[in-house]
Structures are given as C-alpha cells and as structure tokens.
Design a protein around this motif. Structure first.
Motif, PDB file in Angstrom:
ATOM      1  N   THR A 136      55.006  37.352  46.748  1.00 29.72           N
ATOM      2  CA  THR A 136      54.168  38.300  45.921  1.00 29.72           C
ATOM      3  C   THR A 136      52.871  38.310  46.264  1.00 29.72           C
ATOM      4  O   THR A 136      52.080  39.164  46.171  1.00 29.72           O
ATOM      5  CB  THR A 136      54.263  38.073  44.360  1.00 29.72           C
ATOM      6  OG1 THR A 136      55.815  38.102  44.104  1.00 29.72           O
ATOM      7  CG2 THR A 136      53.610  39.199  43.573  1.00 29.72           C
ATOM      8  N   LEU A 137      52.132  36.894  46.180  1.00 28.20           N
ATOM      9  CA  LEU A 137      50.871  36.524  46.557  1.00 28.20           C
ATOM     10  C   LEU A 137      50.493  36.941  47.913  1.00 28.20           C
ATOM     11  O   LEU A 137      49.542  37.677  48.092  1.00 28.20           O
ATOM     12  CB  LEU A 137      50.439  35.177  46.318  1.00 28.20           C
ATOM     13  CG  LEU A 137      50.656  34.431  45.001  1.00 28.20           C
ATOM     14  CD1 LEU A 137      50.396  32.817  45.090  1.00 28.20           C
ATOM     15  CD2 LEU A 137      49.988  35.057  43.827  1.00 28.20           C
ATOM     16  N   LEU A 138      51.292  37.062  48.747  1.00 25.58           N
ATOM     17  CA  LEU A 138      51.164  37.465  50.148  1.00 25.58           C
ATOM     18  C   LEU A 138      50.983  38.958  50.260  1.00 25.58           C
ATOM     19  O   LEU A 138      50.186  39.459  51.070  1.00 25.58           O
ATOM     20  CB  LEU A 138      52.349  36.964  51.011  1.00 25.58           C
ATOM     21  CG  LEU A 138      52.109  35.291  51.525  1.00 25.58           C
ATOM     22  CD1 LEU A 138      53.067  35.111  52.284  1.00 25.58           C
ATOM     23  CD2 LEU A 138      50.731  35.093  52.089  1.00 25.58           C
ATOM     24  N   SER A 139      51.566  39.526  49.363  1.00 26.51           N
ATOM     25  CA  SER A 139      51.473  40.903  49.289  1.00 26.51           C
ATOM     26  C   SER A 139      50.189  41.436  48.815  1.00 26.51           C
ATOM     27  O   SER A 139      50.157  42.574  48.280  1.00 26.51           O
ATOM     28  CB  SER A 139      52.592  41.734  48.719  1.00 26.51           C
ATOM     29  OG  SER A 139      52.587  41.570  47.219  1.00 26.51           O
ATOM     30  N   GLY A 140      49.349  40.428  48.142  1.00 22.52           N
ATOM     31  CA  GLY A 140      48.231  40.879  47.487  1.00 22.52           C
ATOM     32  C   GLY A 140      48.164  40.992  45.967  1.00 22.52           C
ATOM     33  O   GLY A 140      47.481  41.605  45.275  1.00 22.52           O
ATOM     34  N   LYS A 141      49.325  40.673  45.421  1.00 25.18           N
ATOM     35  CA  LYS A 141      49.579  40.751  43.867  1.00 25.18           C
ATOM     36  C   LYS A 141      49.651  39.522  43.181  1.00 25.18           C
ATOM     37  O   LYS A 141      49.671  38.332  44.135  1.00 25.18           O
ATOM     38  CB  LYS A 141      50.839  41.559  43.621  1.00 25.18           C
ATOM     39  CG  LYS A 141      50.747  42.891  44.331  1.00 25.18           C
ATOM     40  CD  LYS A 141      51.878  43.759  43.722  1.00 25.18           C
ATOM     41  CE  LYS A 141      51.551  45.286  44.050  1.00 25.18           C
ATOM     42  NZ  LYS A 141      52.433  46.258  43.325  1.00 25.18           N
ATOM     43  N   GLN A 142      49.588  39.556  42.047  1.00 26.24           N
ATOM     44  CA  GLN A 142      49.572  38.317  41.185  1.00 26.24           C
ATOM     45  C   GLN A 142      50.937  38.086  40.627  1.00 26.24           C
ATOM     46  O   GLN A 142      51.632  38.684  40.438  1.00 26.24           O
ATOM     47  CB  GLN A 142      48.431  38.441  40.256  1.00 26.24           C
ATOM     48  CG  GLN A 142      47.136  38.363  40.870  1.00 26.24           C
ATOM     49  CD  GLN A 142      46.353  39.195  40.032  1.00 26.24           C
ATOM     50  OE1 GLN A 142      46.496  39.850  39.094  1.00 26.24           O
ATOM     51  NE2 GLN A 142      45.044  39.381  40.747  1.00 26.24           N
ATOM     52  N   ALA A 143      51.088  36.852  39.914  1.00 24.97           N
ATOM     53  CA  ALA A 143      52.508  36.472  39.660  1.00 24.97           C
ATOM     54  C   ALA A 143      52.362  35.761  38.193  1.00 24.97           C
ATOM     55  O   ALA A 143      51.424  34.996  38.001  1.00 24.97           O
ATOM     56  CB  ALA A 143      53.333  35.539  40.577  1.00 24.97           C
ATOM     57  N   LEU A 144      53.280  36.109  37.311  1.00 21.01           N
ATOM     58  CA  LEU A 144      53.363  35.610  36.048  1.00 21.01           C
ATOM     59  C   LEU A 144      54.749  34.812  35.719  1.00 21.01           C
ATOM     60  O   LEU A 144      55.608  35.450  36.095  1.00 21.01           O
ATOM     61  CB  LEU A 144      53.179  36.511  34.934  1.00 21.01           C
ATOM     62  CG  LEU A 144      53.535  35.969  33.402  1.00 21.01           C
ATOM     63  CD1 LEU A 144      52.476  34.743  33.213  1.00 21.01           C
ATOM     64  CD2 LEU A 144      53.286  37.263  32.499  1.00 21.01           C
ATOM     65  N   HIS A 157      43.174  41.649  44.891  1.00 24.15           N
ATOM     66  CA  HIS A 157      44.028  41.127  45.548  1.00 24.15           C
ATOM     67  C   HIS A 157      43.712  39.479  45.659  1.00 24.15           C
ATOM     68  O   HIS A 157      44.454  38.850  46.470  1.00 24.15           O
ATOM     69  CB  HIS A 157      44.118  41.549  46.970  1.00 24.15           C
ATOM     70  CG  HIS A 157      44.181  42.802  47.215  1.00 24.15           C
ATOM     71  ND1 HIS A 157      45.239  43.509  46.582  1.00 24.15           N
ATOM     72  CD2 HIS A 157      43.206  43.936  47.163  1.00 24.15           C
ATOM     73  CE1 HIS A 157      45.247  44.972  46.730  1.00 24.15           C
ATOM     74  NE2 HIS A 157      44.089  45.180  47.331  1.00 24.15           N
ATOM     75  N   GLU A 158      43.332  38.841  44.488  1.00 26.62           N
ATOM     76  CA  GLU A 158      43.160  37.583  44.427  1.00 26.62           C
ATOM     77  C   GLU A 158      44.582  36.714  44.146  1.00 26.62           C
ATOM     78  O   GLU A 158      45.014  37.267  43.205  1.00 26.62           O
ATOM     79  CB  GLU A 158      42.257  36.957  43.551  1.00 26.62           C
ATOM     80  CG  GLU A 158      41.245  35.910  43.613  1.00 26.62           C
ATOM     81  CD  GLU A 158      39.940  35.601  42.975  1.00 26.62           C
ATOM     82  OE1 GLU A 158      39.819  34.536  42.533  1.00 26.62           O
ATOM     83  OE2 GLU A 158      39.483  36.579  42.899  1.00 26.62           O
ATOM     84  N   PRO A 159      44.997  35.824  44.974  1.00 27.31           N
ATOM     85  CA  PRO A 159      46.306  35.385  44.563  1.00 27.31           C
ATOM     86  C   PRO A 159      45.964  34.179  43.393  1.00 27.31           C
ATOM     87  O   PRO A 159      45.237  33.273  43.285  1.00 27.31           O
ATOM     88  CB  PRO A 159      46.465  34.311  45.883  1.00 27.31           C
ATOM     89  CG  PRO A 159      45.218  34.208  46.308  1.00 27.31           C
ATOM     90  CD  PRO A 159      44.260  35.328  46.168  1.00 27.31           C
ATOM     91  N   ILE A 160      46.905  34.826  42.362  1.00 24.83           N
ATOM     92  CA  ILE A 160      46.799  33.745  41.081  1.00 24.83           C
ATOM     93  C   ILE A 160      48.222  33.811  40.643  1.00 24.83           C
ATOM     94  O   ILE A 160      48.844  34.916  40.540  1.00 24.83           O
ATOM     95  CB  ILE A 160      45.887  34.171  40.023  1.00 24.83           C
ATOM     96  CG1 ILE A 160      44.210  34.269  40.540  1.00 24.83           C
ATOM     97  CG2 ILE A 160      45.847  33.516  38.712  1.00 24.83           C
ATOM     98  CD1 ILE A 160      43.302  34.975  39.625  1.00 24.83           C
ATOM     99  N   VAL A 161      48.582  32.601  40.268  1.00 27.90           N
ATOM    100  CA  VAL A 161      49.817  32.560  39.334  1.00 27.90           C
ATOM    101  C   VAL A 161      49.517  31.866  38.211  1.00 27.90           C
ATOM    102  O   VAL A 161      49.068  30.757  38.182  1.00 27.90           O
ATOM    103  CB  VAL A 161      50.949  31.847  40.086  1.00 27.90           C
ATOM    104  CG1 VAL A 161      50.464  30.719  41.061  1.00 27.90           C
ATOM    105  CG2 VAL A 161      52.136  31.787  39.562  1.00 27.90           C
ATOM    106  N   VAL A 162      50.165  32.539  36.983  1.00 18.33           N
ATOM    107  CA  VAL A 162      50.161  32.198  35.692  1.00 18.33           C
ATOM    108  C   VAL A 162      51.395  31.417  35.199  1.00 18.33           C
ATOM    109  O   VAL A 162      52.360  32.200  35.294  1.00 18.33           O
ATOM    110  CB  VAL A 162      49.363  33.079  34.835  1.00 18.33           C
ATOM    111  CG1 VAL A 162      49.447  32.422  33.270  1.00 18.33           C
ATOM    112  CG2 VAL A 162      47.914  33.349  35.028  1.00 18.33           C
TER     113      VAL A 162
END
Length: 824
Positions: free
Chosen positions: A328-336, A385-390
DNA sequence: AGCACGCCGACT
DNA sequence: GTCGGCGTGCTC
C-alpha cells in the motif's frame, strides 16, 4: 461601503441537538473557512472550540448570534470527508454530530476556557461585613488564582457560585477566562538574512557601519551567521538560532540588536517531526502458505472492498499484514492498522516498528494528548503520497488521512472495538468499512475466530474470504484437555480451584522451567459471601449485585459502581458469624498457586493490578524474561501476547461464561477459549490447555477441543436465523434509567406503545437487565429487532423521536434513555 | 458539558 | 427564615 456579514454554523463537541450559528467579525471574513477551528462563547461564560461547518450571509431569525471569539487555524483541521463521515455516524448510531466530533478530535485540539478567579482588592481585611466563607476564599486567592472547583474543594461545599458572584459584585475579585490549549506544536527559531543585505556590497557597508558604532559583538554574530548560512558559496539558507547561539562569543543581545536593525529575521518554524523516512523497507520473506494467502487477499480486493482473512492463532497473519501494508505504501497510499486497545501495548508494536521504523505512528489512549494531536496534525500536513502507517485503537478511524489506501482490522471479532459509553456507541470495524466504502479504501478483517456476522457476510460473498491454515513456523496446535471438576469434588482431590490433571501438568511444567498461564474471567477473591445460617448475602447498597471480596485490600467492592465497604464481621440479619465464600476470582487463584507451589513466582494480571499504565508492561516483561513462572489473570492475559515458554494454560471455569444469558455467549466463549488456548506452546513443543468444567460433555467444549470454528459457525448461524438475531435482523437496544423502579417500568411501557406503530420492527421487553439496578438507578431494557429494510434511517429517527416524546411526558421527564445501535 | 434558576429539606 | 442539595432546561 457596506461589507457582507458572515454567519457560521459551528459544530461543538457537545451533545447539542443542532449546530449553533455565530457571527463573524468583518476583519475575519477571509480567514473564516469551512473546517477551521474557532473559539466561541457558549452560555454565560464558557468558551469552547468548534469547527465551522457552513458559512452563510443569512442572519439567523429569532435571536442575535454571538460573535466568534477567535479563529484558531489558517487551514482546515479536518479533511473534507471527515465531517460527512461524522454525520453519517451520528445518524447511524443515533447521537449528535457534536458527540462524534468529541470522540474524533484528540483532546489537545479541543481548547476550552476555564474560569479563574483573581483577587482584585488587597484591602479586603478592613471590611467587617464579609462572611467567614468569603474571607476564606479571599485568603486563598491572596496567594494564587483558583477555579470554581478549587474553591468548592476549599470550602467543602458544592454551591460556590453565589459566594463568588457576591464577591465579584462587591469588587473584591474578578474572573477571567483562560483559554487552555494543550497542544503546543514544537517550534524552533530560524534566522534568515533580510533581502536588503543579500548583496556583498550592501553587507560591506553594513559591516563598516557596525564597526563605526563599535558593535563588535554584532558584527561577530553576523559574520558567523553568514558562514553558517553558506553565504560564501553564494547561498543564503536559514540557520537555526540554537546553532548560532551555541558558539562562543555569540550572545542573544547581539542577535536581538541585529533583528531590531532589520538585518536578520527570526521566524518560528514547526520543528521537524521525526520525518518519515520515505524509504519503504524490505520485509522478511513469507512462507508458501502466507504467500498464497497474500495473493488470494490481493485477488479478492479486485472484486471486494472488504475481505476477511480467517487464520488460526500464530498462522502468521501479522507478516501478511505487513506485506500488504508495504505494498500500500509503495503504491503511494497510507495504511491504518486497527487493534483492540489492550493488544497495542505489547510486542506487536515493536514488531511493526522493527519492520517499518519511523513510518509507524501509534495512536491510542495511552498516549498523551499532545502526542495524539501531533499525529493528527502530521497526517493532516503530510503530502498525499507520504508513506505513513498508523497503528491504533478504535478512535484512530477518525484520523485525517490524506490518502488512505488500506485499513486492517485485526482481531475483528473483539468486542472492545465497540464503544460502550459514552456516545457515539460506534463499532470501529463497521465504521472503518463505511469510511472505506465511500473512498475506495480496502479493508482487511483478520481473525482466528471471526464474528458470526462477518463470517456470514463472507459466505454471502459480500466480503471476500481468504483462509490461512497451518501454524506458522511449524508450531503444533495445543492439546486441549477437558478436566471434570466434579470428579475431583467426588474424590475430594480438588486443590484449591485446581483439578488434578491441571495440577499435575503445572507441577511438571514448573519442574521443567516452563511457564503457566491461568485464566479466570473474574477479578477479586470471592464474588459472593453467604451466611451459612440464613442465606444472607452482602449486596451493594446502590446496585443489585453481590459485593466481591478483595482479600489484598480486605474490602468488599461493587464491580458495577465501584462502591467499597468493609467486610461484615457477622451476618447483619441473624448475627451469625458463620459466613462462607462462594465462587472465586483471580485473587483466590493466585493464592492457591502460591500455596500449592511454594517457591514459584506468581503474578496476577487484572484491572486491580494494572491500574497504572506501566504495571501492565512490567508484568509482561517480567513474564517474558522468566522472572515470573505463573501468570493468573482475566481477559487481559488473552490478548496479543506471545510467549515462548508457556507449556500449560488453564481455563479455570468454562461454565460461567457459557451460562451467561446472552445470544452471543457461545460465540464469545468459543472465541475466548480459543484465544486463551493460543497462548500455549508457541515454539518448540506442543502446549497443553486444560479447560475445567462441570459439564465436560457440553457441545461447545467439544468444538473448542477440536478447534472447529466451522461447526460453531454453522450452529450459531442456524440459531440466529431461527430466533431472529443478527445478521438476519438489526438490533437496537434501548436502556431506560430511573430512580424509581415503577416509573422505569411505566416509561418503558410507554415507549413500547409509541413504537408499536412501526411495522418493520419486533419488540422484546421491556425487562430488567441482568443487573437490574446500578448506582441507585433502576434499569429497563428494550430490544428492537429491525427487519432488513431500506427505511432503516427513517426507522431510527422514529425511534429517537419516540424516546424524546416519552421524555417530554411530565411523569417520565427525568428518565434517562440511551440508544445503542448494534449492541454487543 | 456547565451554569443558572427554582424547589424543598434541615440547620442557624 | 436561609443555606445548600438537587433536578431541569438552555446554550446561537
């Protein structure tokens, strides 16, 4: 020239029935934007933080709007979709959007005013007309200002308002509204060169001037600044003020002088957050089973927004999640990544941090308001597109993600995802699915024992379904043994609460330096005292429950309202001293283990021993390090803990949970027992799980023994269909509370009468719940079953309105009514 | 949520 | 009487 006057509809974090309209001072016409926070007065003297929902040029009719007091943000504090989501939740869960906002915004972003009283007249002592209390107040204000509650505490009375009002009127004190904002973003001061001096010519003139005025320090300071800013290389970058000042011979006064001469400027810049290193890390490779499952999940996402990953404990779901997050991060999105609160304080965090490093943000109630606010602001300001996972508990579904691509709900079946009290009584899993569905976000639900509703949705193809079988890393599933308590009772071999098989297994485990976890879903020592002569039981004075004896504190406690009493010496009815204890809790088990296994280190883990946040962590790490050999606890020991040396797990009383009067009790018991069992034998060897019961033939225990989720599901779904329970219908539970039992009954009957006209619902009750009185309020519950109807929203608003109607009736106006949609 | 207003019991 | 507890209603 006539200027337009703007009016703002402001949402406040309170249970108000509607948004309030405020007037915007002309000078702020440009800065008043939808989504920014404002400070508004409400009522007599309070200030609250609200969010502008709408702007209009239309003056409200019927009242004069108050002015907003301040605008806090230059940009919206929420993403555009958030207020829409809040409103949806408010409507679905039958509460106000203000209540949703209150749950959504971290405390640090909700400033509110606090009234402080300050001494105005030093010579009050001269006045003989002051009362004793007034003197006392003035005396204390002589040293420091106080709040209303400070003064109430000082005087020991509750109604202090009249006294304070009197003192204000007489001019001895005055009140001020102090706005308390707890969120202070870290800022740093940076020094830049004024444009005027960007040429060498201008600078050399300046240096000459400084020399003439003998401003030696200033010219040193400027010189160093130019060096640091890379002026010689033709650059003119900003320099951190701290970096400048830490050099010898540079003093703040010189710097200040240069600022005053407008040679340099100092600007406040938000300090760098630990910048998410945009490098997305590599992860350990997946096993073949995991890889197959991962591909299946991805495939499923092509046709389903929501997918259930059904995989037994330690089948390696976490690694799979991590790979999915990474993609998900690689595709430019963030994850929760949503987890039950308790699981967040454990090993999983360190595991994710190890994988993702500074990309990870943790968000739950254990974090300070400032930290949570910082996470909020960081997400808001992050690039798309900042990679962040919460990694967060249920409230993290409210975070302002810019570009969320994936939500993982681990342990999807956990009841703690549903907020019980206060409103909004939302389910984070369901809320996540709704939030996702509107924006094309994918949701992965993970569980070893999915909730019946979720599994049904999967079998109905509403959700995708991926099964992950086989324990990861060759760990064998534990052996589950049913231990018949009656047998030991008959032979009189019950040791404390331990049956012979459990006792023997524990003995062996301790001998081999292995560890043991014992689970009892009840804290305290003994939940029931009874007079052996007349049968009297000590009850809570405010609730209809027996008091639980806590041996460590030698107190009787009510687990519902917290009331504490001293244990009686004798029966208060017949005076007999012969009182016996019935039932047992974690404290008793702890004592049993201590007595039976002298020399073994035992630790109890329940609400009573983990009151402070750190003690939970400490117990876990002591157990991990082997300092503790036996852990006795409630639900807490079942969540998210992985230990390597647990050879034996004991469930001390399986019957109690199975006999709980609720349509979910079998599902719950199965989930709980499977989860506890999963703690046994993580590596190397096969663990043993002992389930102590009076009913070893019970069908549910047979299913637990074989770990047959499928059979449980088939059984439960049939029952649900047959008796009309979710997922086949929707439930709404209404609770009425009143200090008079009869009034509570009549009010609930009235409500039933109001609701009778609805054709799409069935009503159950009213009836007193399991504990019919809590905190001196008598309860009635009403269960509403709503058939699958497209008119759900309208039915709900009818129910809300019916509740209001009942409350408007004179006889029932102080009846409290709460509505719980999809109760657990 | 907080605050004022108003009603009513138990004290000077 | 009046002080102070407690319930009730409103807040732009």
């Amino acid at each position: 020239m006539e200027r337009t006057t703007l009016f703002a509809e402001v949402l406040l974090p309170l249970a108000l029935p509607k948004v309030l309209t405020y007037r915007i001072p002309h000078e702020w016409n440009e800065s008043a934007l939808q989504g920014v926070r404002v400070i508004v007065p409400l009522g007599k003297s309070k200030m609250y933080t609200g969010i502008i929902r709408h702007l209009s040029t239309q003056a409200p009719v019927g009242y004069n709007a108050k002015y907003i007091e301040a605008i806090l943000d230059s940009e919206p504090i929420v993403t555009a979709d958030q207020p829409v989501f809040w409103e949806w939740l408010a409507q679905y869960y039958c509460c106000s959007s203000g209540e949703v906002m209150n749950a959504a915004l971290p405390g640090g972003l909700k400033l509110s005013s606090e009234t402080r009283f300050v001494l105005a007249e030093e010579d009050w002592r001269e006045n003989a007309e002051l009362s004793e209390r007034e003197r006392e107040v003035l005396e204390s204000l002589g040293t420091k200002s106080s709040t209303v509650s400070d003064i109430a505490a000082l005087l020991g009375i509750r109604t202090v308002q009249p006294i304070l009002k009197g003192l204000v009127e007489k001019g001895y004190i005055f009140s001020e509204e102090e706005i308390r904002g707890r969120y202070k973003p870290k800022t740093e001061e940076w020094v830049t060169l004024n444009e005027m001096y960007s040429s060498s010519e201008a600078l050399s003139i300046l240096f000459k001037q400084l020399e003439k005025s003998r401003a030696r320090k200033q010219s040193d300071c400027l010189l160093l600044f130019l060096q640091l800013s890379g002026f010689d290389e033709g650059k003119n970058t900003a320099v951190r003020k701290l970096d400048l000042l830490k050099n010898d011979g540079i003093n703040p006064a010189a710097l200040k002088a240069l600022v005053e001469k407008q040679v340099i400027c100092i600007t406040q810049v938000q300090a760098d957050q630990p910048v998410a290193s945009s490098a997305i890390p590599e992860l350990p490779e997946l096993s073949e089973d995991q890889l197959t499952a991962l591909n299946a999940v991805k495939e499923s996402f092509e046709t389903h927004d929501v997918t259930l990953l059904h995989g037994i404990t330690s089948s390696g779901k976490t690694e799979l999640y991590c790979h999915l997050i990474r993609e998900t991060l690689l595709s430019g999105k963030q994850a929760l990544f949503l987890l039950p609160e308790i699981a967040l304080t454990t090993q999983l965090i360190s595991r994710l941090k190890k994988y993702f490093g500074s990309i990870v943000r943790v968000y739950h109630s254990g974090f300070s308001e400032n930290q949570r606010s910082a996470t909020w602001m960081e997400l808001l300001r992050a690039g798309d597109h900042e990679p962040i996972v919460v990694l967060g508990a249920r409230s993290s579904i409210f975070l302002p993600f810019r570009n969320l691509g994936l939500i993982i709900v681990d342990e999807e079946h956990e009841p703690s995802f549903k907020q019980h009290d206060p409103a909004p009584r939302y389910h984070a899993r369901d809320a996540a699915i709704v939030r996702a569905s509107k924006t094309g976000i994918k949701v992965l639900l993970g569980s070893a024992t999915p909730s019946i509703e979720t599994y049904w949705n999967a079998t109905q193809k509403r959700y995708g379904l991926v099964e992950l079988s086989g324990r990861f890393g060759g760990i064998a599933t534990p052996e589950i043994i049913l231990a018949d308590i009656r047998e030991d009772l008959r032979k009189k071999t019950l040791r404390g609460q331990l049956t012979t098989p459990l006792f023997e297994a524990m003995t062996e485990a301790f001998a081999e330096k292995q560890q043991v976890i014992l689970f009892q879903n009840r804290r305290g020592y003994s939940p029931l005292w009874q007079c052996n002569t007349c049968g009297w039981v000590p009850m809570c004075t405010r609730c209809d429950v027996s008091m639980t004896y806590h041996k460590a504190s030698h107190q009787l406690k009510c687990h519902y309202c917290g009331y504490v009493a001293n244990p009686p010496e004798a029966c208060t009815v017949c005076g007999n001293h012969d009182l016996k204890m019935l039932g047992f809790g974690t404290e008793k088990i702890e004592e049993d283990v201590r007595n039976l296994f002298p020399g073994v280190q035992v630790q109890r883990m329940d609400l009573d021993t983990t009151r402070q946040k750190s003690s939970y962590q400490r117990i876990i790490s002591d157990f991990e390090s082997g300092e503790i050999q036996a852990l006795v606890g409630t639900q807490m020991v079942t969540k998210g803990l992985d230990f390597d040396h647990v050879a034996v797990v004991g469930i001390l009383n399986a019957d109690r949970m199975m006999n709980y009067p609720d349509f979910r009790s079998m599902e719950r018991s199965f989930q709980l027992m499977m989860q506890v069992a999963g703690r046994a034998g993580r590596r190397q060897r096969r663990g043993k799980v002992f389930i102590q019961t009076y009913a070893p033939g019970h069908w549910l225990l047979e299913l637990v023994k074989t770990g047959d989720y499928q059979a449980l599901y088939e059984h439960e779904i049939r029952e649900r269909y047959h008796f009309g329970y979710p997922p086949f219908i929707r439930l709404i539970r209404i609770t009425l509370k009143h200090k008079d039992d009869a009034v509570a009954q009549r009010a609930s009957e009235e409500l039933v009468a109001q609701l009778q006209v609805l054709s799409s619902i069935q009503l159950l009750g009213p009836e007193p719940p399991y504990v019919p009185r809590i905190n001196n309020l008598y309860l009635r519950q009403l269960l509403i079953k709503i058939n699958r109807t497209p008119e759900l929203a309208r039915t709900k608003s009818f129910i809300v309105e019916a509740g209001r109607k009942v409350q408007r009736l004179e006889a029932y106006k102080n009846c409290r009514i709460t509505i719980d949609v999809d109760p657990l």
